[in-house]
Structures are given as C-alpha cells and as structure tokens.
Design a protein around this motif. Structure first.
Motif, PDB file in Angstrom:
ATOM      1  N   GLY A   1       0.846  -1.183   0.000  1.00 26.59           N
ATOM      2  CA  GLY A   1       0.000   0.000   0.000  1.00 26.59           C
ATOM      3  C   GLY A   1       0.878   1.227   0.000  1.00 26.59           C
ATOM      4  O   GLY A   1       1.950   1.223   0.568  1.00 26.59           O
ATOM      5  N   ALA A   2       0.439   2.245  -0.657  1.00 25.58           N
ATOM      6  CA  ALA A   2       1.245   3.454  -0.733  1.00 25.58           C
ATOM      7  C   ALA A   2       0.447   4.633  -0.203  1.00 25.58           C
ATOM      8  O   ALA A   2      -0.771   4.662  -0.310  1.00 25.58           O
ATOM      9  CB  ALA A   2       1.640   3.708  -2.188  1.00 25.58           C
TER      10      ALA A   2
ATOM     11  N   GLY B   1       8.457  10.136   1.615  1.00 26.88           N
ATOM     12  CA  GLY B   1       9.802   9.596   1.606  1.00 26.88           C
ATOM     13  C   GLY B   1       9.812   8.150   2.039  1.00 26.88           C
ATOM     14  O   GLY B   1       8.889   7.682   2.713  1.00 26.88           O
ATOM     15  N   PRO B   2      10.849   7.406   1.667  1.00 22.08           N
ATOM     16  CA  PRO B   2      10.890   5.967   1.939  1.00 22.08           C
ATOM     17  C   PRO B   2      10.906   5.622   3.426  1.00 22.08           C
ATOM     18  O   PRO B   2      10.313   4.644   3.843  1.00 22.08           O
ATOM     19  CB  PRO B   2      12.163   5.494   1.242  1.00 22.08           C
ATOM     20  CG  PRO B   2      12.953   6.713   0.966  1.00 22.08           C
ATOM     21  CD  PRO B   2      12.006   7.855   0.907  1.00 22.08           C
TER      22      PRO B   2
ATOM     23  N   ARG C   1       7.331   5.946   4.809  1.00 16.32           N
ATOM     24  CA  ARG C   1       6.473   4.870   4.299  1.00 16.32           C
ATOM     25  C   ARG C   1       6.786   3.570   5.026  1.00 16.32           C
ATOM     26  O   ARG C   1       5.881   2.822   5.394  1.00 16.32           O
ATOM     27  CB  ARG C   1       6.657   4.709   2.792  1.00 16.32           C
ATOM     28  CG  ARG C   1       5.939   5.768   1.988  1.00 16.32           C
ATOM     29  CD  ARG C   1       5.899   5.426   0.519  1.00 16.32           C
ATOM     30  NE  ARG C   1       7.219   5.370  -0.078  1.00 16.32           N
ATOM     31  CZ  ARG C   1       7.841   6.415  -0.616  1.00 16.32           C
ATOM     32  NH1 ARG C   1       7.266   7.587  -0.638  1.00 16.32           N
ATOM     33  NH2 ARG C   1       9.048   6.270  -1.142  1.00 16.32           N
ATOM     34  N   ALA C   2       8.069   3.293   5.250  1.00 16.84           N
ATOM     35  CA  ALA C   2       8.451   2.074   5.964  1.00 16.84           C
ATOM     36  C   ALA C   2       7.909   2.101   7.387  1.00 16.84           C
ATOM     37  O   ALA C   2       7.388   1.101   7.882  1.00 16.84           O
ATOM     38  CB  ALA C   2       9.969   1.920   5.971  1.00 16.84           C
ATOM     39  N   GLN C   3       8.010   3.230   8.063  1.00 17.20           N
ATOM     40  CA  GLN C   3       7.486   3.344   9.427  1.00 17.20           C
ATOM     41  C   GLN C   3       5.979   3.115   9.454  1.00 17.20           C
ATOM     42  O   GLN C   3       5.454   2.444  10.343  1.00 17.20           O
ATOM     43  CB  GLN C   3       7.822   4.719  10.027  1.00 17.20           C
ATOM     44  CG  GLN C   3       9.270   4.896  10.364  1.00 17.20           C
ATOM     45  CD  GLN C   3       9.733   3.924  11.427  1.00 17.20           C
ATOM     46  OE1 GLN C   3       9.034   3.627  12.376  1.00 17.20           O
ATOM     47  NE2 GLN C   3      10.938   3.406  11.255  1.00 17.20           N
TER      48      GLN C   3
END
Length: 128
Positions: free
Chosen positions: A19-20, A26-27, A30-32
């Motif tokens: 999911g985005a 920023g990457p 998104r990872a968090q």
C-alpha cells in the motif's frame, strides 16, 4: 493506491502488506507506516521491482530462528536486462551472531553501516 488501500497477500508462504500513501513522505516514513500495520513476528521490505527466489523467505526465517538474533542481513543481486551483479554485504563472516559495535569501525573501511539496504534481510518485529 491511496492511504486506505491495503493489499494483503501471500508471498512465498508469508503474508505481504502492500500500500502506498497518497502523498509523498519519503521511503523512511512509508516504511514506518507499514511497520505500524505489520502484525507478524518478522518483517522484511520489498520494492515493487524486487524479485525473491523460491525459498528466500523461509530461508531467512530459518536463519533468524536458528541464530536467535534480532536481524539477519543478506547479499543481493542487481539485475538490469540480462546483466546480473552480485552485491555482497561488507561483513564477510556468515552464519554468526556478531556484536554490531565491533563491526562498524574503522571509518576508512567499508562496513555494514555502508550497506543500508533495508530489504536485504529480515528483522524481528519486537527486537530486544
């Protein structure tokens, strides 16, 4: 996909969450965000253009369980067309639990600090 679009599917026997965000953060952000949504014992990261070999995920789980550590890092292969380049993690020792404080120096030598690929490994969700 937007913030509310969550796609959970099986990848190599593991559940994947894709999911985005609808706005760029920023990457790292998104990872968090995805880590907050994760519910498994372990996490790993994949980009949309990544390919995992059969048995890769089960091998990572076997390694982290067998070593009893909080994370396992791996080498990776970069593919561009027919060209394949193996990128080895800077730490040459394999199959051992290492003290991270002992493997990040000296500053003039390439170490695991210089190998920042989050997707090249598996991590225990609740380390410590």
């Amino acid at each position: 996909m937007d913030d509310t679009a969550r796609d959970r599917r099986r990848v190599g026997g593991a559940r994947a969450l894709a999911g985005a965000q609808s706005h760029a953060r920023g990457p790292g952000r998104r990872a968090q965000h995805r880590l907050k949504l994760a519910s498994g014992t372990y996490v790993t990261f994949m980009d949309g253009d990544d390919w995992l070999a059969p048995g890769y995920l089960s091998g990572l789980v076997a390694a982290i369980d067998g070593l009893g550590c909080d994370f396992v890092r791996t080498d990776h292969v970069q593919v561009e067309g027919r060209k394949r380049v193996v990128h080895r993690a800077p730490e040459a020792r394999r199959g051992l639990v290492l003290n991270p404080r002992e493997t990040i120096l000296p500053a003039d030598v390439r170490t695991m600090v210089d190998y920042p690929y989050a997707w090249a490994g598996i991590y225990r969700r609740h380390a410590g």
